[in-house]
Design a protein around this motif. Structure first.
Motif, PDB file in Angstrom:
ATOM      1  N   LYS A   1      70.131  50.677  68.824  1.00  0.00           N
ATOM      2  CA  LYS A   1      70.166  52.125  69.026  1.00  0.00           C
ATOM      3  C   LYS A   1      68.951  52.755  68.356  1.00  0.00           C
ATOM      4  CE  LYS A   1      73.272  56.059  68.511  1.00  0.00           C
ATOM      5  NZ  LYS A   1      74.589  56.493  68.021  1.00  0.00           N
TER       6      LYS A   1
ATOM      7  N   GLU B   1      67.307  56.411  67.522  1.00  0.00           N
ATOM      8  CA  GLU B   1      67.589  57.846  67.449  1.00  0.00           C
ATOM      9  C   GLU B   1      66.371  58.584  66.903  1.00  0.00           C
ATOM     10  OE1 GLU B   1      72.025  58.656  66.216  1.00  0.00           O
ATOM     11  OE2 GLU B   1      71.112  57.184  64.863  1.00  0.00           O
TER      12      GLU B   1
ATOM     13  N   ILE C   1      67.806  63.061  70.273  1.00  0.00           N
ATOM     14  CA  ILE C   1      68.196  62.169  71.358  1.00  0.00           C
ATOM     15  C   ILE C   1      68.357  60.760  70.825  1.00  0.00           C
ATOM     16  CG2 ILE C   1      67.044  63.534  73.144  1.00  0.00           C
ATOM     17  CD1 ILE C   1      64.771  61.462  73.063  1.00  0.00           C
ATOM     18  N   SER C   2      69.150  59.981  71.536  1.00  0.00           N
ATOM     19  CA  SER C   2      69.302  58.576  71.176  1.00  0.00           C
ATOM     20  C   SER C   2      69.338  57.745  72.451  1.00  0.00           C
ATOM     21  CB  SER C   2      70.570  58.351  70.347  1.00  0.00           C
ATOM     22  OG  SER C   2      71.713  58.590  71.123  1.00  0.00           O
ATOM     23  N   ARG C   3      68.858  56.527  72.314  1.00  0.00           N
ATOM     24  CA  ARG C   3      68.883  55.574  73.418  1.00  0.00           C
ATOM     25  C   ARG C   3      69.495  54.287  72.904  1.00  0.00           C
ATOM     26  NH1 ARG C   3      63.336  57.563  75.132  1.00  0.00           N
ATOM     27  NH2 ARG C   3      63.844  58.959  76.853  1.00  0.00           N
ATOM     28  N   GLU C   4      70.325  53.672  73.734  1.00  0.00           N
ATOM     29  CA  GLU C   4      70.956  52.414  73.363  1.00  0.00           C
ATOM     30  C   GLU C   4      70.519  51.325  74.323  1.00  0.00           C
ATOM     31  OE1 GLU C   4      75.171  52.816  73.081  1.00  0.00           O
ATOM     32  OE2 GLU C   4      75.051  54.164  71.365  1.00  0.00           O
ATOM     33  N   TYR C   5      70.277  50.140  73.757  1.00  0.00           N
ATOM     34  CA  TYR C   5      69.868  48.977  74.535  1.00  0.00           C
ATOM     35  C   TYR C   5      70.762  47.809  74.146  1.00  0.00           C
ATOM     36  CZ  TYR C   5      65.589  51.766  74.904  1.00  0.00           C
ATOM     37  OH  TYR C   5      64.686  52.777  75.116  1.00  0.00           O
TER      38      TYR C   5
END
Length: 94
Positions: A37, A39, A47-51
């Protein structure tokens, strides 16, 4: 006149966000339960992005990250801290 006013409003907003990012911005990378993750927050809002860890590959350190300058950077936004960083990876696309 309206075009000029809109341009200055957008430019002022960008300058204000840049100032906030430099004073109170943070980037947090966490790894837990098979998820990576990333952030980016300014004063707790962002915003945050998860992989999936199984899809993240080719982690590496960008050696010339600190050599970016205002006129010589690969991306103008990286100079201001909006994009990129010294650690990068390639997410696997399906």
């Amino acid at each position: 006149m309206l075009f000029w006013l809109c341009g200055w409003t957008i430019g002022g907003g960008w300058a204000f966000l840049t100032l906030l990012w430099n004073l109170a911005g943070s980037e947090c990378i966490t790894v837990a339960k098979g998820i990576l993750k990333v952030e980016k927050k300014i004063m707790g809002i962002g915003i945050s992005r998860e992989y999936s860890l199984s899809s993240a590959r080719d982690f590496r350190v960008v050696a010339d990250h600190n050599s970016n300058s205002l006129f010589g950077s690969r991306s103008g936004m990286s100079f201001w801290g909006y994009v990129g960083g010294p650690i990068v990876f390639d997410p696997k696309h399906s």
